[in-house]
Design a protein around this motif. Structure first.
Motif, PDB file in Angstrom:
ATOM      1  N   ILE A 173      38.900  25.999 -15.556  1.00  0.00           N
ATOM      2  CA  ILE A 173      37.840  25.362 -14.773  1.00  0.00           C
ATOM      3  C   ILE A 173      36.998  26.412 -14.053  1.00  0.00           C
ATOM      4  CG2 ILE A 173      37.394  23.846 -12.826  1.00  0.00           C
ATOM      5  CD1 ILE A 173      39.774  22.200 -13.711  1.00  0.00           C
ATOM      6  N   TYR A 174      37.679  27.401 -13.484  1.00  0.00           N
ATOM      7  CA  TYR A 174      36.974  28.453 -12.751  1.00  0.00           C
ATOM      8  C   TYR A 174      35.966  29.161 -13.654  1.00  0.00           C
ATOM      9  CZ  TYR A 174      37.426  30.621  -8.158  1.00  0.00           C
ATOM     10  OH  TYR A 174      37.246  30.986  -6.869  1.00  0.00           O
ATOM     11  N   THR A 175      36.432  29.607 -14.812  1.00  0.00           N
ATOM     12  CA  THR A 175      35.556  30.380 -15.687  1.00  0.00           C
ATOM     13  C   THR A 175      34.460  29.504 -16.269  1.00  0.00           C
ATOM     14  OG1 THR A 175      37.724  30.913 -16.534  1.00  0.00           O
ATOM     15  CG2 THR A 175      35.986  32.408 -17.061  1.00  0.00           C
ATOM     16  N   MET A 176      34.824  28.287 -16.613  1.00  0.00           N
ATOM     17  CA  MET A 176      33.838  27.370 -17.183  1.00  0.00           C
ATOM     18  C   MET A 176      32.755  27.059 -16.156  1.00  0.00           C
ATOM     19  SD  MET A 176      33.341  24.804 -19.622  1.00  0.00           S
ATOM     20  CE  MET A 176      32.027  23.597 -19.577  1.00  0.00           C
ATOM     21  N   ALA A 177      33.186  26.819 -14.912  1.00  0.00           N
ATOM     22  CA  ALA A 177      32.211  26.510 -13.868  1.00  0.00           C
ATOM     23  C   ALA A 177      31.259  27.678 -13.690  1.00  0.00           C
ATOM     24  CB  ALA A 177      32.928  26.198 -12.562  1.00  0.00           C
ATOM     25  N   GLY A 178      31.798  28.889 -13.802  1.00  0.00           N
ATOM     26  CA  GLY A 178      30.938  30.052 -13.647  1.00  0.00           C
ATOM     27  C   GLY A 178      29.903  30.138 -14.743  1.00  0.00           C
ATOM     28  N   SER A 179      30.292  29.756 -15.944  1.00  0.00           N
ATOM     29  CA  SER A 179      29.378  30.059 -17.042  1.00  0.00           C
ATOM     30  C   SER A 179      28.363  28.968 -17.319  1.00  0.00           C
ATOM     31  CB  SER A 179      30.166  30.394 -18.295  1.00  0.00           C
ATOM     32  OG  SER A 179      31.191  29.496 -18.492  1.00  0.00           O
ATOM     33  N   VAL A 180      28.454  27.804 -16.658  1.00  0.00           N
ATOM     34  CA  VAL A 180      27.425  26.797 -16.952  1.00  0.00           C
ATOM     35  C   VAL A 180      26.055  27.240 -16.455  1.00  0.00           C
ATOM     36  CG1 VAL A 180      28.922  24.803 -17.110  1.00  0.00           C
ATOM     37  CG2 VAL A 180      27.982  25.443 -14.911  1.00  0.00           C
ATOM     38  N   ILE A 220      27.046  34.950 -10.805  1.00  0.00           N
ATOM     39  CA  ILE A 220      28.167  34.041 -10.548  1.00  0.00           C
ATOM     40  C   ILE A 220      29.107  34.047 -11.749  1.00  0.00           C
ATOM     41  CG2 ILE A 220      28.794  31.627 -10.256  1.00  0.00           C
ATOM     42  CD1 ILE A 220      26.366  31.324  -8.535  1.00  0.00           C
ATOM     43  N   SER A 221      28.500  33.961 -12.920  1.00  0.00           N
ATOM     44  CA  SER A 221      29.311  33.907 -14.122  1.00  0.00           C
ATOM     45  C   SER A 221      30.123  35.183 -14.329  1.00  0.00           C
ATOM     46  CB  SER A 221      28.374  33.639 -15.285  1.00  0.00           C
ATOM     47  OG  SER A 221      28.965  33.954 -16.464  1.00  0.00           O
ATOM     48  N   PHE A 222      29.471  36.324 -14.191  1.00  0.00           N
ATOM     49  CA  PHE A 222      30.169  37.592 -14.451  1.00  0.00           C
ATOM     50  C   PHE A 222      31.120  37.953 -13.311  1.00  0.00           C
ATOM     51  CE2 PHE A 222      26.133  38.560 -16.975  1.00  0.00           C
ATOM     52  CZ  PHE A 222      26.666  37.992 -18.104  1.00  0.00           C
ATOM     53  N   ALA A 223      30.709  37.621 -12.091  1.00  0.00           N
ATOM     54  CA  ALA A 223      31.558  37.984 -10.956  1.00  0.00           C
ATOM     55  C   ALA A 223      32.885  37.236 -11.018  1.00  0.00           C
ATOM     56  CB  ALA A 223      30.842  37.680  -9.646  1.00  0.00           C
ATOM     57  N   ILE A 224      32.855  36.016 -11.524  1.00  0.00           N
ATOM     58  CA  ILE A 224      34.107  35.275 -11.670  1.00  0.00           C
ATOM     59  C   ILE A 224      34.967  35.928 -12.742  1.00  0.00           C
ATOM     60  CG2 ILE A 224      35.069  33.103 -12.502  1.00  0.00           C
ATOM     61  CD1 ILE A 224      32.907  31.655 -11.002  1.00  0.00           C
ATOM     62  N   LYS A 225      34.336  36.399 -13.780  1.00  0.00           N
ATOM     63  CA  LYS A 225      35.101  36.983 -14.876  1.00  0.00           C
ATOM     64  C   LYS A 225      35.690  38.332 -14.489  1.00  0.00           C
ATOM     65  CE  LYS A 225      35.571  35.748 -19.345  1.00  0.00           C
ATOM     66  NZ  LYS A 225      35.678  34.354 -19.760  1.00  0.00           N
ATOM     67  N   VAL A 226      34.982  39.098 -13.626  1.00  0.00           N
ATOM     68  CA  VAL A 226      35.433  40.481 -13.340  1.00  0.00           C
ATOM     69  C   VAL A 226      36.853  40.573 -12.816  1.00  0.00           C
ATOM     70  CG1 VAL A 226      35.031  42.437 -11.812  1.00  0.00           C
ATOM     71  CG2 VAL A 226      33.180  41.536 -13.165  1.00  0.00           C
ATOM     72  N   PRO A 227      37.355  39.856 -11.891  1.00  0.00           N
ATOM     73  CA  PRO A 227      36.711  39.023 -10.908  1.00  0.00           C
ATOM     74  C   PRO A 227      36.409  39.838  -9.667  1.00  0.00           C
ATOM     75  CG  PRO A 227      39.065  38.767 -10.799  1.00  0.00           C
ATOM     76  CD  PRO A 227      38.793  39.872 -11.748  1.00  0.00           C
ATOM     77  N   MET A 228      35.243  39.585  -9.052  1.00  0.00           N
ATOM     78  CA  MET A 228      34.892  40.267  -7.820  1.00  0.00           C
ATOM     79  C   MET A 228      35.402  39.470  -6.651  1.00  0.00           C
ATOM     80  SD  MET A 228      31.070  41.628  -8.352  1.00  0.00           S
ATOM     81  CE  MET A 228      31.137  42.562  -6.842  1.00  0.00           C
ATOM     82  N   PHE A 229      35.799  40.170  -5.609  1.00  0.00           N
ATOM     83  CA  PHE A 229      36.068  39.500  -4.343  1.00  0.00           C
ATOM     84  C   PHE A 229      34.792  38.787  -3.935  1.00  0.00           C
ATOM     85  CE2 PHE A 229      35.952  39.537   0.261  1.00  0.00           C
ATOM     86  CZ  PHE A 229      37.185  39.013   0.571  1.00  0.00           C
ATOM     87  N   PRO A 230      34.733  37.563  -3.507  1.00  0.00           N
ATOM     88  CA  PRO A 230      35.799  36.586  -3.265  1.00  0.00           C
ATOM     89  C   PRO A 230      35.978  35.564  -4.399  1.00  0.00           C
ATOM     90  CG  PRO A 230      33.787  35.894  -2.193  1.00  0.00           C
ATOM     91  CD  PRO A 230      33.449  37.079  -3.033  1.00  0.00           C
ATOM     92  N   PHE A 231      35.655  35.956  -5.636  1.00  0.00           N
ATOM     93  CA  PHE A 231      35.773  35.009  -6.755  1.00  0.00           C
ATOM     94  C   PHE A 231      37.061  35.242  -7.547  1.00  0.00           C
ATOM     95  CE2 PHE A 231      31.187  35.729  -6.160  1.00  0.00           C
ATOM     96  CZ  PHE A 231      30.783  34.442  -5.887  1.00  0.00           C
TER      97      PHE A 231
END
Lengths: 502, 485
Positions: A173-180, A220-231
């Protein structure tokens, strides 16, 4: 950049992408699981060997995309099947193809249940991962990027630890939400320029406001994937619950995709927005380094320590990338590769402990070094690499990043230093506990040292750690031209956007 | 002119086959020992219909004084209907949840309904269109009522009556609207009507007539607020009947919406706003309510409302790319939903409704079914490389092209909401431990179902990755269908 001419007769990249899929199809019909294991190993190893041909044909002196394949795909929607690699993606493709066989070996005995499906998932993962790093059409990229979620969540969800279902759902869900939002950005870019071609989207004079919005969606999409703080909150859950091979793929390849996204899309497509947001991202990276380090220090689960150390390491990668100076960005790209090697190795090492003790608790693993001296040697080297000890790969990468950070601002450079100290602390803590322990270590007398399979598994990682550490030149040389090209794009954009002095 | 005569006969081939099949099925219902025969006749009819649609793909003919048009577009749709019909027969298998004494009639009524759908694909006159629409709907009302009675509850009757009442009311409103359209233009022929209506589209009367006409199609598609029958009918009808209701009418509804929406001028703001409001309402209503469902069929019912909303996104743009996207999406949707229903009918014990939790351990009981479910559900969720993704992508592109950024953002927000309940289904099938009393024995699939599963997976992936031919055909035919100014 001209993509119409195909630079190679043999479609190298297509073969690399679709060979694992073909192998998976064959694995589907093989009769027993032993055969499936050997077949997967053979297939991934041959693909790995085949990928080395890329090195031979690659011209590191240019930033042009190479091994380009360009075909019509869905003309009605304006999509093309375009593949190609430059210096940034070359190393990541090689990392992918070379690390997958080791994932197979690492799961040789630990995955007992339904190993056929497991291997098929691994192979599909490899297809998607190679696709992400080689796609030059934005929709093609997105398809690989999203398609990866399915086999990865199944790897976590079916073969993972006790909290696997929660971790798999959260990851998905996290990654999917980021990539929409990424998809909206892709469509917006297409409507603005009329193309999905990634090279054609780069270095265009977009409106500054437009860039800011596109950058935000990318970010948002890439930061979640990295993941960067706070994602980052999906990462510890996914890492801890995933089977060893899943953790290795997550750490070594998947996290790289976020950073790759920054390098490939944010910097060259939205240079003005990059300059605008760089400062904030640099400080987020510092936060990731310190937060990741401190949290790692507080963990008692070996996998969690390594997972949080990933957050910190990837902080170095984003810090380097967004420093936007040559040293820093090259350092950031090198940290990506280093992290892939070192953290992958650490996860395999933790997996080896878990196979023997059925726990990853640091206290329970104390004093293993007495029974497992060979293992302690490997673990020691990996931990030294993780804390950026001179002579290992991470040192080079993080040194370059630091140099880049100091070039940008003194305060920023100083702010990272506690993070480096903490990194030494948590790595040495692992090493001290596992190798030596205290006076009241648990009884490990029945534990056996590494077997031949495990030594063969760990040695290549060690080779690369020392190789990059002692002779980083060739590795940096491969990506220097491509990164310089990106930085030039940013410099040009900044120049044209600068107000004309009256 | 014998040449023209014979070519017309050829162009009408799919309908001939279907009519023959219906007659044969009627004959079968009169005899004894009939269920197997009826099933085989149905299968043969469906297969022949599919082949005939492919064979007549190049045919171009106008029949019955301009009331019936055969072209590549209509034949493609007939192929889709034929494949859907074929799948529904395989999904129904031996109709375990239909009253035993009327099973042959079930096949007969199904074939009749499909005849209606096939006629709809070619109807270009209001009268033909209404006849075809009613021919497709009425047998469905009966199919719902034919479920076995469970525990003395007559929920199937309640569902049938609900579906019928809503359907008849919708038809009435549609006829009312069509009356306006006829009054404005003085013709029942759609091409003429479109041509004459276009200059009048700014008048309130034309918009009212159009919206009232469309209401019936929105009801078929289960667009909010015309959706109230959906969850109850999905739940009350037997699994195999729900599979039919969830798939074929949706394609027909989108086809009809496009036929009429083509009258509007691109950039017509009042109509675009109506469509946009319907889309937003459907997406949010469907997705939010689906979150709370525990019955798989009911969940699919609410998800159908949400998908109706996505489909309308393509109509909002009121131009060709959007229409193509809508039709592409709903065609993909047909196959995704059939994949889900294949799993439901095979997992469900003696045809009872399937709680999501009953899917637990499916990947051990039948890897193929679990794989089909995975592909179907992830495609519904819009994950690549399945058709659900590419369909949504083309819908979003067409909406954004017309500047509906807010609508696109709401749509992607809905995609994220939807992922959660789709994941719950996957979670049940792959990750959850089955409850202690659950049936964990392996499921043995009949060969036909096995083939169907593999074909559905192939079609969902194929339409998602290489839809070039399909999209081109639709786009070309649509542009010839509406001479847009």
């Amino acid at each position: 950049m001209n993509l119409s001419e195909s630079s190679t007769a043999i479609p190298f990249l297509s073969i690399l992408i679709f060979a694992p899929l073909a192998a998976a199809a064959i694995a589907l019909v093989l009769c027993d699981e032993r055969q499936v294991r050997w077949w997967t190993l053979l297939a991934t190893a041959s693909i790995g060997a085949f990928s080395l041909f890329l090195l031979g044909g690659f011209d590191a002196s240019t930033a042009e995309f190479q091994f380009v394949e360009h075909r019509e795909w869905i003309p009605h929607l304006g999509m093309h099947y375009t593949l190609g690699i430059d210096g940034i993606s070359l190393l990541l493709v090689l990392l992918t193809t070379l690390i997958t066989p080791f994932c197979v070996i690492a799961s040789w005995t630990s995955v007992k249940l339904r190993s056929r499906e497991f291997m098929i998932c691994l192979l599909i993962m490899q297809t998607a991962m190679t696709g992400v790093f080689t796609a030059l059409d934005f929709v093609l990229f997105f398809i690989f990027w999203e398609a990866m979620l399915i086999p990865m969540s199944i790897l976590i969800g079916v073969w993972g630890g006790s909290g696997r279902a929660y971790a798999a759902m959260k990851f998905f869900i996290y990654t999917m939400a980021g990539s929409v939002l990424l998809i909206v950005a892709i469509i917006a870019l297409r409507l603005d320029t009329g193309t999905f071609s990634i090279p054609a989207l780069m270095d265009q004079p977009y409106d500054r406001n437009f860039q800011l919005w596109i950058f935000a969606a990318f970010f948002i999409s890439f930061a979640i994937k990295v993941p960067m703080f706070p994602f980052h909150t999906w990462l510890p859950a996914a890492h801890v619950e995933a089977p060893t091979a899943g953790s290795v793929l997550l750490a070594s390849i998947l996290l790289k995709m976020g950073a790759y996204g920054f390098l490939r899309f944010c910097l060259p497509i939205t240079p003005l927005a990059t300059i605008h947001f760089a400062h904030a991202i640099l400080w987020l990276s510092v936060a990731a380094i310190i937060y990741g380090g401190l949290t790692a220090l507080a963990q008692s689960d070996l996998k969690k320590i390594v997972a949080y150390s990933s957050v910190a390491h990837m902080g170095f990668a984003t810090l380097g990338i967004f420093s936007l100076v040559q040293n820093g960005t090259i350092g950031g790209a090198l940290v990506m590769i280093n992290h892939g090697v070192t953290t992958g190795a650490l996860f395999i090492a933790v997996g080896i402990v878990y196979e023997r003790l059925h726990t990853r608790d640091l206290a329970r693993a104390a004093g293993l070094g007495k029974q497992m001296p060979v293992f302690a040697f490997f673990l020691g080297m990996f931990c030294l690499s993780s804390l950026a000890f001179p002579g290992t790969n991470t040192f080079i990468g993080e040194f370059l990043v630091l140099a880049g950070a100091f070039e940008g601002s003194l305060i920023l450079g100083l702010a990272i230093i506690p993070g480096i100290v903490v990194a030494a602390a948590y790595n040495l803590r692992i090493l001290q506990r596992v190798a030596y322990g205290g006076t009241n270590n648990p009884d490990h007398s029945s534990v056996s040292d590494l077997g031949l399979r495990e030594i063969l598994l760990l040695t290549p990682f060690l080779v690369f750690i020392l190789w990059i550490g002692l002779q980083p030149g060739p590795f940096i040389g491969l990506m220097e031209a491509s990164i310089q090209n990106i930085l030039d794009i940013i410099a040009r954009a900044a120049e044209t956007a600068a107000p004309i002095p009256s | 002119m014998p040449d023209a005569q014979s070519s017309i006969l050829v162009a009408f081939l799919p309908e001939w086959i279907l009519l023959l099949g219906v007659l044969a099925l009627f004959g079968v219902t009169l005899g004894t020992q009939r269920v197997r025969t009826a099933r085989y006749v149905s299968l043969a009819t469906a297969a022949a219909l599919a082949l005939a649609s492919v064979a007549t793909c190049g045919a171009e003919a106008i029949l019955f004084d301009g009331a019936y048009r055969v072209d590549a577009f209509s034949q493609w749709l007939k192929l889709v209907f034929a494949l859907g019909y074929l799948s529904c027969i395989v999904i129904g298998h031996n109709l375990k949840d239909i009253r035993a004494d009327i099973r042959p009639e079930y096949f007969f009524l199904l074939a009749t309904s499909v005849t209606g759908f096939v006629l709809l694909a070619s109807s270009v006159d209001l009268i033909t269109l209404v006849v075809a629409l009613e021919l497709s709907s009425f047998p469905l009302f009966l199919l719902i009522a034919m479920r076995r009675e469970a525990h003395g509850q007559r929920s199937q009757m309640e569902s049938a009556v609900k579906y019928m009442m809503f359907g008849i009311a919708a038809s009435g409103i549609m006829l009312f609207g069509m009356g306006y359209l006829y009054g404005l233009t003085g013709t029942t022929s759609l091409p003429l009507l479109v041509e004459r209506l276009q200059p009048l589209m700014h008048t309130p009367l034309a918009i009212t007539g159009l919206v009232l006409t469309l209401a019936a199609f929105f009801y078929k598609l289960a667009v909010f607020p015309f959706h109230f029958w959906t969850p109850d009918v999905y739940q009350g009808a037997s699994n195999e009947t729900t599979a039919i209701i969830a798939s074929l009418p949706k394609v027909a509804a989108v086809l009809l919406i496009l036929r009429f929406a083509g009258t509007a001028n691109p950039g017509d703001h009042s109509l675009a706003l109506v469509f946009a409001a319907l889309a937003v309402g459907s997406m949010f209503y469907g997705n939010l309510l689906a979150l709370a469902q525990t019955d798989f069929k009911r969940l699919l019912g609410f998800s159908a409302v949400a998908h109706a909303g996505y489909t309308i996104l393509g109509v909002v743009a009121l131009e060709e790319a959007g229409f193509t996207a809508s039709l592409y999406y709903v065609t993909g949707y047909l196959f995704m939903v059939l994949a889900c229903f294949t799993v439901i009918t095979r997992v469900s014990r003696d045809g009872a409704n399937l709680p999501i939790i009953a899917l637990a351990g499916l990947h051990k009981r039948s890897p193929l079914l679990a794989g089909t479910l995975l592909v179907g559900v992830f495609s519904l969720a819009g994950i690549p490389p399945f058709v659900g993704f590419m369909g949504k992508f083309s819908l979003l592109t067409s909406a954004l092209q017309q500047g509906f950024l807010w609508l696109v953002l709401l749509a992607v927000l809905n995609t994220v909401i939807a992922v959660y309940y789709y994941l719950r289904v996957v979670h049940a099938a792959f990750l959850a431990e089955p409850p202690a009393d659950a049936d964990t024995s392996p499921i043995h699939l009949d060969p036909a179902a096995r083939v169907l599963c593999i074909l559905l997976i192939a079609v969902i992936i194929g339409l998602g990755t290489v839809p070039g031919l399909f999209l081109d055909t639709i786009a070309n035919s649509l542009s010839s269908l509406f001479p847009l100014s």
